[in-house]
Design a protein around this motif. Structure first.
Motif, mmCIF file in Angstrom:
data_model
loop_
_atom_site.group_PDB
_atom_site.id
_atom_site.type_symbol
_atom_site.label_atom_id
_atom_site.label_comp_id
_atom_site.label_asym_id
_atom_site.label_seq_id
_atom_site.Cartn_x
_atom_site.Cartn_y
_atom_site.Cartn_z
ATOM 1 N N SER A 114 2.088 -1.708 -9.232
ATOM 2 C CA SER A 114 3.220 -2.585 -9.516
ATOM 3 C C SER A 114 2.748 -4.018 -9.725
ATOM 4 C CB SER A 114 4.223 -2.541 -8.358
ATOM 5 O OG SER A 114 3.650 -3.116 -7.192
ATOM 6 N N GLY A 115 3.620 -4.831 -10.323
ATOM 7 C CA GLY A 115 3.301 -6.239 -10.505
ATOM 8 C C GLY A 115 3.091 -6.952 -9.188
ATOM 9 N N ALA A 116 3.769 -6.497 -8.143
ATOM 10 C CA ALA A 116 3.628 -7.131 -6.833
ATOM 11 C C ALA A 116 2.205 -7.000 -6.298
ATOM 12 C CB ALA A 116 4.619 -6.522 -5.848
ATOM 13 N N CYS A 117 1.515 -5.906 -6.655
ATOM 14 C CA CYS A 117 0.120 -5.758 -6.219
ATOM 15 C C CYS A 117 -0.754 -6.851 -6.807
ATOM 16 C CB CYS A 117 -0.418 -4.392 -6.648
ATOM 17 S SG CYS A 117 0.234 -3.013 -5.706
ATOM 18 N N THR A 146 -8.996 -1.577 3.848
ATOM 19 C CA THR A 146 -7.893 -0.922 4.572
ATOM 20 C C THR A 146 -6.709 -0.675 3.656
ATOM 21 O OG1 THR A 146 -8.578 -1.989 6.635
ATOM 22 C CG2 THR A 146 -6.333 -1.135 6.531
ATOM 23 N N TRP A 147 -6.364 -1.682 2.866
ATOM 24 C CA TRP A 147 -5.243 -1.536 1.916
ATOM 25 C C TRP A 147 -5.546 -0.451 0.887
ATOM 26 C CZ3 TRP A 147 -4.634 -1.887 -3.334
ATOM 27 C CH2 TRP A 147 -3.327 -2.005 -3.819
ATOM 28 N N LEU A 148 -6.778 -0.439 0.385
ATOM 29 C CA LEU A 148 -7.165 0.563 -0.607
ATOM 30 C C LEU A 148 -7.029 1.969 -0.033
ATOM 31 C CD1 LEU A 148 -8.545 1.401 -3.307
ATOM 32 C CD2 LEU A 148 -10.733 1.126 -2.120
ATOM 33 N N GLN A 149 -7.498 2.169 1.177
ATOM 34 C CA GLN A 149 -7.405 3.485 1.793
ATOM 35 C C GLN A 149 -5.946 3.925 1.941
ATOM 36 O OE1 GLN A 149 -8.893 3.741 5.838
ATOM 37 N NE2 GLN A 149 -9.388 5.910 5.594
ATOM 38 N N GLN A 150 -5.097 2.998 2.351
ATOM 39 C CA GLN A 150 -3.683 3.321 2.527
ATOM 40 C C GLN A 150 -3.027 3.643 1.182
ATOM 41 O OE1 GLN A 150 -1.492 0.322 4.641
ATOM 42 N NE2 GLN A 150 0.502 1.242 4.209
ATOM 43 N N ALA A 151 -3.349 2.862 0.148
ATOM 44 C CA ALA A 151 -2.750 3.083 -1.169
ATOM 45 C C ALA A 151 -3.184 4.421 -1.758
ATOM 46 C CB ALA A 151 -3.122 1.942 -2.114
ATOM 47 N N GLY A 190 0.797 -1.211 0.000
ATOM 48 C CA GLY A 190 0.000 0.000 0.000
ATOM 49 C C GLY A 190 0.829 1.259 0.000
ATOM 50 N N GLY A 191 2.144 1.127 -0.091
ATOM 51 C CA GLY A 191 3.023 2.278 -0.189
ATOM 52 C C GLY A 191 3.178 2.734 -1.631
#
Length: 455
Positions: free
Chosen positions: A392-395, A412-417, A358-359
Motif C-alpha cells: 500500500s501507499g502507506a508502506c 521484524t516488520w518484514l517478517q510480519q508482513a 505489517g498487516g
C-alpha cells in the motif's frame, strides 16, 4: 453470445451435491492477445524515442514502473496504482514520481503514432530492478507481448547475465531483437546515432504481422464443440471421476500451498539481505513490492495450470475421450461464473495489500487487480478469478520517514508482513480449489445422472 448457469434445484442432491444444469449458448471467441514489443536495456530510452519519431521523447516515469505506449486518436496518460480501483491521470509535464504516494506499477500512454497500429511499445524499468523478482515480472510481460528488443547502450557487447536473459526469453517462445553488437538473436546495428532505426522498425512491423497471424491461427473464431449437445460416456458412472476429482483438488491445493510457502520463505531471506547489505530500509518498499508482484504471478500461474489439468482429466473421464476445445471452454466459462457467484453478487477478484503495520488488507474487484499488472492482458481464458499482492501507499510513507532506519525494526516488520501474506495466500489457494471441486463436481454429477453434459 452468452453463457449461463441455471440452478434447477437449490437443495443438495445425492452425495451432498448442489444440483446444477447447464444451458450454454455458443461461447464467444476470446480476443487475440494484441502484439507488443518490450524495450529493455541501458539504451532503451533513446531508442524508444527514435521509434516513436515525431511523438518522442516518451515521458519520464518512476524507475519501478512499466510504460506502455499504445495507439489512440489523442494523447493521454493514465497511471495504475495498487490500491486504487480506477486509473489516475498522469501529468506528462509533472514530476517524475507523478505525484503519487507510491509509484504506479504501470503508466499507459496513448499516442496517435502510425507505428503503434502494428504493436504497442513497452518501456521496462531500469535494469537495476531486474533482480530475481524483477526478471520474473519482465519474462511474464514478454510472454504476453511476444517480443523483446534489448538495447545494451554504447558499443559494449552483451554480458553473460544479459545473454542468459535473452536465452530464457527465446526458450519461452518470444522473439528477441538486439539493437547492438553480438547476442543470440537478430541483431541490428543501430549505433549511437540511431541511424539504423528504420531497418529495425521494418523488421518489427514484419514480426508483428506474422505474430498476429500466428495468434489468430491458434484461436479460431468458432471452436470445435462450441455449440450443441454433449453427452457423457456410457460408463461414466463407473469411472471413479468423483473420487479422482476430490483427490486431484486436494493434492493440487497442497502442492501449490507448499510452493507458495517456500517462495515466501525465499522472499523473506532476500529481503533481509537487502536490508543489511543492499537497498537498506529506504529501498525496502520497492524491493518487497517487486517480490510480492512476482509471488502473486507465480501463485496465479500455479493455480491456473493445476485447475486446467484437473478440468481436462475430469472431462476426459466423464466423456470417455479428450474434450474438444469448444466443449472445454464452455465448461470452463460455466465453472468460472459459478465460482464468481450467481449474478456477480460478490466479486471474487482480490488484491492483498500489505499495510504500514505489517498487516494485510483485502480489496475486491477486477478493476483493483488490473491496477497491479505491469502489462494488462486482454485475453483471459482462466477458470479462476484474478488475484494480486502489492504494498500500500502507506508502506512507502512509513519507510520514507527519517526515523525508520533501524535495520532490526525493518527485519521484524518484514517478517510480519511476509507471514501475513503467506497466511492470506494459503487460505485463498485452499478456498479456490475447494470452490472448483464443488462447482465441477456438481456439474459433472448432474451430467452423469442425466447423461448430458451440455445442452
Amino acid at each position: 453470445m452468452r453463457a449461463a448457469v441455471d440452478s434447477v434445484d437449490a437443495e443438495s442432491g445425492a452425495g451432498g451435491r448442489r444440483r446444477i444444469r447447464l444451458h450454454v449458448d455458443p461461447v464467444a471467441p476470446v480476443p487475440d492477445e494484441p502484439t507488443a514489443v518490450v524495450v529493455a536495456g541501458a539504451g532503451r530510452g533513446p531508442l524508444l524515442d527514435a521509434l516513436l519519431g515525431a511523438h518522442g521523447p516518451a515521458p519520464e516515469v518512476p524507475d519501478a514502473a512499466y510504460l506502455v505506449v499504445q495507439p489512440a486518436f489523442r494523447v493521454a496518460a493514465w497511471a495504475y496504482v495498487p490500491g486504487a480501483r480506477l486509473p489516475q491521470p498522469y501529468d506528462l509535464a509533472g514530476p517524475r514520481s507523478g505525484g503519487f504516494v507510491r509509484p504506479p506499477r504501470r503508466v499507459e500512454l496513448s499516442l496517435p503514432d502510425p507505428l503503434l497500429r502494428h504493436f504497442a511499445l513497452i518501456h521496462t524499468p531500469d535494469m537495476s530492478t531486474m533482480d530475481a523478482a524483477g526478471t520474473r515480472i519482465l519474462l511474464d510481460v514478454v510472454r504476453c507481448a511476444g517480443a523483446l528488443l534489448y538495447v545494451p547502450g554504447g558499443d559494449r557487447p552483451l554480458g553473460v547475465p544479459e545473454q542468459g536473459l535473452l536465452a530464457r526469453v527465446s526458450e519461452a517462445g518470444a522473439a528477441v531483437f538486439v539493437a547492438g553488437s553480438g547476442g543470440p538473436a537478430t541483431t541490428f546495428d543501430v549505433g549511437p546515432d540511431l541511424t539504423g532505426v528504420a531497418e529495425l522498425r521494418r523488421a518489427l512491423v514484419e514480426w508483428a504481422g506474422a505474430e498476429a497471424l500466428a495468434r489468430a491461427s491458434v484461436n479460431p473464431p468458432m471452436l470445435p464443440g462450441a455449440h450443441g449437445t454433449v453427452r457423457v460416456a456410457a460408463g461414466a458412472h463407473e469411472s471413479g471421476w468423483s473420487e479422482r476429482l476430490d483427490r486431484a483438488c486436494a493434492t493440487a491445493a497442497h502442492t501449490v500451498r507448499q510452493r507458495v510457502a517456500i517462495e515466501l520463505a525465499n522472499v523473506h531471506l532476500r529481503g533481509v539481505q537487502e536490508i543489511v547489505f543492499g537497498v537498506g530500509t529506504a529501498g525496502l518498499p520497492d524491493a518487497l513490492d517487486r517480490e510480492m508482484h512476482a509471488v502473486s504471478l507465480r501463485a496465479v500461474a500455479e493455480c491456473d495450470a493445476a485447475v486446467d489439468r484437473i478440468l481436462d482429466d475430469a472431462l476426459t473421464l466423464v466423456l470417455g475421450e479428450i474434450p474438444q476445445e469448444g466443449v472445454r471452454r464452455r465448461v470452463a466459462l460455466a465453472i468460472r461464473k459459478d465460482v464468481a457467484g450467481d449474478g456477480g453478487a460478490s466479486d471474487p477478484a482480490r488484491v492483498l495489500l500489505v499495510t504500514s503495520t505489517g498487516g494485510v488488507a483485502t480489496i475486491t474487484g477486477a478493476a483493483a487487480v488490473i491496477a497491479l499488472a505491469a502489462y494488462r492482458s486482454e485475453a483471459d481464458r482462466a477458470v479462476l478469478p484474478p488475484l494480486g499482492v502489492a504494498l500500500s501507499g502507506a508502506c512507502y510513507q512509513y519507510w520514507a520517514a527519517p526515523d525508520r532506519s533501524d535495520p532490526g525494526h525493518a527485519r521484524t516488520w518484514l517478517q510480519q508482513a511476509v507471514r501475513g501474506v503467506e497466511l492470506e495466500l494459503l487460505s485463498e489457494v485452499t478456498r479456490r480449489f475447494e470452490a472448483v471441486r464443488r462447482s465441477l463436481g456438481s456439474l459433472l454429477g448432474e451430467a452423469v445422472d442425466h447423461g448430458i453434459l451440455l445442452a
